[in-house]
Design a protein around this motif. Structure first.
Motif, short mmCIF file in Angstrom:
data_model
loop_
_atom_site.label_atom_id
_atom_site.label_comp_id
_atom_site.label_asym_id
_atom_site.label_seq_id
_atom_site.Cartn_x
_atom_site.Cartn_y
_atom_site.Cartn_z
N LYS A 134 0.84 -1.20 0.00
CA LYS A 134 0.00 0.00 0.00
C LYS A 134 0.88 1.26 0.00
O LYS A 134 0.59 2.23 -0.71
N SER A 135 1.95 1.25 0.78
CA SER A 135 2.88 2.39 0.78
C SER A 135 3.49 2.60 -0.60
O SER A 135 3.69 3.75 -1.03
N LEU A 151 10.25 3.86 6.70
CA LEU A 151 9.81 5.20 7.12
C LEU A 151 8.29 5.33 7.01
O LEU A 151 7.63 5.85 7.92
N ALA A 152 7.72 4.86 5.90
CA ALA A 152 6.26 4.93 5.72
C ALA A 152 5.55 3.99 6.69
O ALA A 152 4.45 4.30 7.15
N GLN A 157 1.31 6.21 6.05
CA GLN A 157 1.41 6.73 4.69
C GLN A 157 1.16 8.24 4.62
O GLN A 157 1.86 8.95 3.91
N ALA A 158 0.20 8.73 5.39
CA ALA A 158 -0.06 10.18 5.40
C ALA A 158 1.11 10.93 6.05
O ALA A 158 1.53 11.98 5.57
N GLY A 159 1.64 10.39 7.15
CA GLY A 159 2.78 11.00 7.81
C GLY A 159 4.00 11.02 6.90
O GLY A 159 4.75 12.01 6.86
N TYR A 160 4.21 9.96 6.16
CA TYR A 160 5.32 9.90 5.22
C TYR A 160 5.15 10.97 4.14
O TYR A 160 6.10 11.69 3.82
N ALA A 161 3.94 11.09 3.61
CA ALA A 161 3.67 12.09 2.57
C ALA A 161 3.91 13.51 3.08
O ALA A 161 4.38 14.38 2.34
N ARG A 166 11.28 13.46 8.42
CA ARG A 166 12.46 14.26 8.05
C ARG A 166 13.22 14.83 9.24
O ARG A 166 14.44 14.92 9.20
N ASN A 167 12.52 15.24 10.25
CA ASN A 167 13.18 15.83 11.42
C ASN A 167 13.16 14.90 12.61
O ASN A 167 13.17 15.34 13.75
#
Length: 194
Positions: A134-135, A151-152, A157-161, A166-167
């Protein structure tokens, strides 16, 4: 009566093996060797998930390693009330996959696997394959990109997008660890698990 007792002991020993983490988790071949029973065959379950979702066995296994160290009943630690009283857990993550309650329910609805359990390896690795697939579709992550798939997986998936990772050096370190482990597992499997 004696046969019944013998069968009970055999069944209990089989179940006890299902409910414990393998002792050698740094070698994919050793993991599969420890779990190659006719009832509970981890390699077959991992290969089925790979065929269905196109995510390699080493990436699937590295995700479990990073999330739970192959412990079936893994949970996040409890927070402390007043600094010493055990309180609520940080999240609902549970089992091999450390899937959250809501995400697990979504998986069950989406796949029709309503009897799936997070403490069952075959169900957990199927879930991870489903989630990584799905990711890949939602976030455009290559199916062989262990780093970004992890990471996803961690951020959602929304957080990855949104770039939530990143931080977050802790999540980035975990993704690097998952990548390193998947590479090690791939080398071990390429050398030939017997």
């Amino acid at each position: 009566m004696r046969l019944r007792a013998l069968l009970a002991v055999l069944l209990l020993s089989l179940l006890a093996g299902c409910a414990t983490a393998p002792t050698q988790i740094n070698n994919s071949c050793a993991i599969f060797a420890q779990r190659d029973g006719w009832i509970n065959n981890w390699r077959r379950a991992a290969e089925r998930a790979e065929r269905e979702f196109g995510i390699s066995v080493p990436i699937l296994m590295a995700t479990i390693y990073t999330e739970s160290s192959f412990r079936p009943y893994a949970r996040p630690p409890r927070t402390k009330l007043l600094g010493f009283i055990p309180w609520k857990r940080q999240s609902s993550a549970y089992g091999y996959s450390q899937a959250l309650d809501g995400t697990w329910s979504e998986y069950q609805r989406s796949t029709g696997r309503f009897g799936a359990r997070r403490t069952n390896f075959a169900d957990a690795i199927h879930f991870i394959g489903w989630y990584h697939n799905k990711s890949s579709r939602v976030n455009g992550i290559a199916r062989n990109d262990a780093y970004n798939l992890y990471l996803a997986y961690y951020a959602g998936q929304a957080g990855y997008a949104r770039g939530a990772h990143r931080n977050n050096p802790t999540v980035q370190r975990a993704a690097k660890r998952a990548t390193t482990i998947s590479q090690r597992y791939a080398q071990q499997m390429a050398a030939g698990c017997r």
